[in-house]
Write a protein that holds these residues in place. Structure first.
Motif, mmCIF file in Angstrom:
data_model
loop_
_atom_site.group_PDB
_atom_site.id
_atom_site.type_symbol
_atom_site.label_atom_id
_atom_site.label_comp_id
_atom_site.label_asym_id
_atom_site.label_seq_id
_atom_site.Cartn_x
_atom_site.Cartn_y
_atom_site.Cartn_z
ATOM 1 N N SER B 58 47.169 107.385 -0.419
ATOM 2 C CA SER B 58 46.573 106.046 -0.580
ATOM 3 C C SER B 58 45.142 106.128 -1.095
ATOM 4 O O SER B 58 44.745 105.378 -2.002
ATOM 5 N N ALA B 59 44.370 107.034 -0.498
ATOM 6 C CA ALA B 59 42.968 107.155 -0.918
ATOM 7 C C ALA B 59 42.884 107.645 -2.359
ATOM 8 O O ALA B 59 42.014 107.198 -3.120
ATOM 9 N N LEU B 60 43.795 108.523 -2.737
ATOM 10 C CA LEU B 60 43.784 109.016 -4.116
ATOM 11 C C LEU B 60 44.085 107.876 -5.091
ATOM 12 O O LEU B 60 43.463 107.759 -6.142
ATOM 13 N N ILE B 61 45.035 107.019 -4.710
ATOM 14 C CA ILE B 61 45.355 105.862 -5.575
ATOM 15 C C ILE B 61 44.121 104.958 -5.709
ATOM 16 O O ILE B 61 43.732 104.564 -6.809
ATOM 17 N N ARG B 62 43.488 104.646 -4.584
ATOM 18 C CA ARG B 62 42.283 103.806 -4.616
ATOM 19 C C ARG B 62 41.220 104.408 -5.525
ATOM 20 O O ARG B 62 40.566 103.714 -6.288
ATOM 21 N N MET B 63 41.026 105.710 -5.386
ATOM 22 C CA MET B 63 39.995 106.377 -6.186
ATOM 23 C C MET B 63 40.368 106.343 -7.666
ATOM 24 O O MET B 63 39.526 106.064 -8.518
ATOM 25 N N ALA B 64 41.636 106.619 -7.958
ATOM 26 C CA ALA B 64 42.068 106.664 -9.362
ATOM 27 C C ALA B 64 41.918 105.300 -10.018
ATOM 28 O O ALA B 64 41.548 105.194 -11.189
ATOM 29 N N MET B 65 42.176 104.242 -9.249
ATOM 30 C CA MET B 65 42.135 102.896 -9.826
ATOM 31 C C MET B 65 40.749 102.510 -10.329
ATOM 32 O O MET B 65 40.608 101.612 -11.147
ATOM 33 N N TRP B 101 38.792 119.749 -2.577
ATOM 34 C CA TRP B 101 39.427 120.333 -3.760
ATOM 35 C C TRP B 101 40.405 119.335 -4.397
ATOM 36 O O TRP B 101 40.391 119.105 -5.608
ATOM 37 N N ILE B 102 41.244 118.717 -3.562
ATOM 38 C CA ILE B 102 42.236 117.761 -4.079
ATOM 39 C C ILE B 102 41.544 116.568 -4.748
ATOM 40 O O ILE B 102 41.903 116.160 -5.853
ATOM 41 N N PHE B 103 40.532 115.999 -4.081
ATOM 42 C CA PHE B 103 39.830 114.850 -4.655
ATOM 43 C C PHE B 103 39.085 115.250 -5.936
ATOM 44 O O PHE B 103 38.958 114.448 -6.861
ATOM 45 N N GLY B 104 38.598 116.480 -5.969
ATOM 46 C CA GLY B 104 37.936 116.964 -7.183
ATOM 47 C C GLY B 104 38.903 116.973 -8.358
ATOM 48 O O GLY B 104 38.563 116.547 -9.473
ATOM 49 N N ILE B 105 40.118 117.449 -8.113
ATOM 50 C CA ILE B 105 41.143 117.479 -9.174
ATOM 51 C C ILE B 105 41.450 116.044 -9.625
ATOM 52 O O ILE B 105 41.521 115.742 -10.814
ATOM 53 N N LEU B 106 41.592 115.157 -8.648
ATOM 54 C CA LEU B 106 41.917 113.756 -8.956
ATOM 55 C C LEU B 106 40.838 113.122 -9.834
ATOM 56 O O LEU B 106 41.154 112.497 -10.864
ATOM 57 N N VAL B 200 35.410 110.651 5.664
ATOM 58 C CA VAL B 200 34.943 111.950 5.172
ATOM 59 C C VAL B 200 33.451 112.089 5.496
ATOM 60 O O VAL B 200 32.686 111.136 5.324
ATOM 61 N N GLU B 201 33.052 113.262 5.982
ATOM 62 C CA GLU B 201 31.642 113.488 6.315
ATOM 63 C C GLU B 201 30.764 113.301 5.071
ATOM 64 O O GLU B 201 31.180 113.616 3.950
ATOM 65 N N ALA B 202 29.529 112.825 5.331
ATOM 66 C CA ALA B 202 28.620 112.508 4.219
ATOM 67 C C ALA B 202 28.453 113.676 3.250
ATOM 68 O O ALA B 202 28.500 113.505 2.027
ATOM 69 N N LYS B 203 28.278 114.866 3.815
ATOM 70 C CA LYS B 203 28.026 116.030 2.971
ATOM 71 C C LYS B 203 29.219 116.299 2.037
ATOM 72 O O LYS B 203 29.044 116.636 0.868
ATOM 73 N N GLU B 204 30.409 116.109 2.588
ATOM 74 C CA GLU B 204 31.617 116.351 1.790
ATOM 75 C C GLU B 204 31.779 115.277 0.710
ATOM 76 O O GLU B 204 32.216 115.566 -0.404
ATOM 77 N N VAL B 205 31.409 114.034 1.045
ATOM 78 C CA VAL B 205 31.478 112.959 0.038
ATOM 79 C C VAL B 205 30.573 113.325 -1.144
ATOM 80 O O VAL B 205 30.957 113.191 -2.310
ATOM 81 N N CYS B 206 29.370 113.804 -0.811
ATOM 82 C CA CYS B 206 28.429 114.180 -1.875
ATOM 83 C C CYS B 206 29.000 115.306 -2.726
ATOM 84 O O CYS B 206 28.837 115.312 -3.951
ATOM 85 N N GLU B 207 29.671 116.229 -2.072
ATOM 86 C CA GLU B 207 30.278 117.356 -2.787
ATOM 87 C C GLU B 207 31.380 116.851 -3.730
ATOM 88 O O GLU B 207 31.455 117.247 -4.885
ATOM 89 N N ILE B 208 32.216 115.968 -3.209
ATOM 90 C CA ILE B 208 33.328 115.448 -4.016
ATOM 91 C C ILE B 208 32.808 114.671 -5.224
ATOM 92 O O ILE B 208 33.272 114.844 -6.341
ATOM 93 N N LEU B 209 31.805 113.805 -4.972
ATOM 94 C CA LEU B 209 31.334 112.921 -6.040
ATOM 95 C C LEU B 209 30.171 113.511 -6.830
ATOM 96 O O LEU B 209 29.702 112.905 -7.799
ATOM 97 N N LYS B 210 29.686 114.653 -6.369
ATOM 98 C CA LYS B 210 28.537 115.311 -7.017
ATOM 99 C C LYS B 210 27.330 114.375 -7.086
ATOM 100 O O LYS B 210 26.754 114.138 -8.161
#
Lengths: 93, 242
Positions: B58-65, B101-106, B200-210
């Motif tokens: 679900s979160a991946l769909i939201r992000m992709a949209m 890693w998964i969200f990074g690929i997405l 998701v922890e703040a630090k990880e969000v920053c990592e995912i979204l750079k």
């Protein structure tokens, strides 16, 4: 957690500033001096105290919204891809 | 749609993380769960793969949209992401969490697809949002001049202690909040989705979204403020307007 860079913090803080810092304050991402300023301000300002509580309520409530019950539209193909990978993979069983 | 309101404590305290409403997905052992899941995946456990998909789809769909034209394309992007995850499992070294890693690929795939489609996306996604500049909160709610400049002219009206329960029990309020989230510009929607919805922890969000933590909190606050405005309208009895 990393905090805001230490900059000169003005002695007084307005409601508008408190409101803008609300999420950073809630997540403890403000420097000690600003945190103290905001804490003192919240103790004497009903409007800002209400605002801060409302942002906290939003933060917590969106996390409890019913999750989309999503499944991949082609779950079968994914399962097949996983099974195929397992057969190819040296560590797969 | 059922909501387990027993998760909601009597009131929302705002300063102590320990007092926050209990959110099941905010379990601090995400890394440990990841390791266990990864080991099962590498052993070819189909159940583990189904669990991984259920947890993040679900979160991946939201992000992709936020990046592509419509839901159909978003589903294709997420499907491609899962295929890439399967094919990359052997190489995944665990330098980041499995989720990062998964969200990074997405994000990589969604951006790529969005660019290829020349971003035939919704108006809200195009809305320019800078991390500085524009006021987060309607400036007219504050005195602009005089002794009280910068202080509330129209302070928010208190909500009662049962607000989270009331909101979650009302389909209209739930729909309004969901609509508010869906209409957020992409940069705001993705931080709210990851941090507040997925926990998701703040630090990880920053990592995912750079992005930096400071940028994260600026965006997160803009997103929360927009949802707060929706709730404020609802709580004021203007439910027809939300």
């Amino acid at each position: 957690m990393a905090k805001e860079e230490v900059k000169e913090v003005a002695p007084d803080i307005t409601c508008q500033e408190v409101a803008q810092w609300a999420s950073a304050y809630l997540e403890e991402h403000v420097g000690d001096e600003r945190k103290h300023q905001i804490t003192v301000h919240l103790a004497i300002c009903a409007g800002c105290e209400t605002y801060m509580k409302q942002i906290a309520i939003v933060r917590d409530t969106v996390g409890l919204l019913p999750k989309w019950d999503e499944q991949p539209s082609d779950a079968h193909r994914l399962r097949q891809a996983f099974v195929a990978w397992v057969h190819r993979s040296p560590s797969g069983k | 749609m059922n909501v387990d309101t027993s998760l909601v404590t009597k009131s929302t305290h705002y300063l102590s993380g320990a007092d926050r409403i209990s959110v099941p997905c905010r379990i601090p052992t995400e890394g440990n769960r990841d390791n266990v899941l990864l080991a099962r995946l590498r052993q070819g456990d189909e159940g583990a793969f189904a669990e991984l998909v259920t947890r993040h789809h679900s979160a991946l769909i939201r992000m992709a949209m936020g990046h592509v034209a419509n839901r159909e394309v978003a589903e294709e992007v997420v499907q491609d992401t899962w295929i890439a995850v399967i094919e990359g499992l052997e190489r995944f070294e665990g330098r980041s969490s499995l989720r990062t890693w998964i969200f990074g690929i997405l994000i990589h795939k969604a951006k790529d697809r969005g660019v290829r489609e020349k971003r035939h996306v919704t108006f809200s996604s195009f809305e320019a949002v800078s991390d500085e500049g524009d006021e987060v909160i309607d400036p007219s709610r504050f005195h602009q001049t005089g002794e009280w400049a910068g202080h509330w002219a129209l302070p928010p009206q208190p909500w009662d202690d049962q607000t989270p329960e009331k909101l979650l029990a009302s389909q209209q309020a739930v729909n309004a909040m969901n609509r508010a989230i869906e209409s957020l510009p992409q940069t705001l929607r993705e931080v709210l989705t990851l941090r507040d919805i997925e926990g998701v922890e703040a630090k990880e969000v920053c990592e995912i979204l750079k992005i930096t933590e400071t940028n994260l909190y600026v965006r997160l606050h803009r997103a929360r403020e927009r949802v707060r405005q929706t709730v404020e309208t609802y709580m004021a009895g203007g439910s027809s307007a939300v």
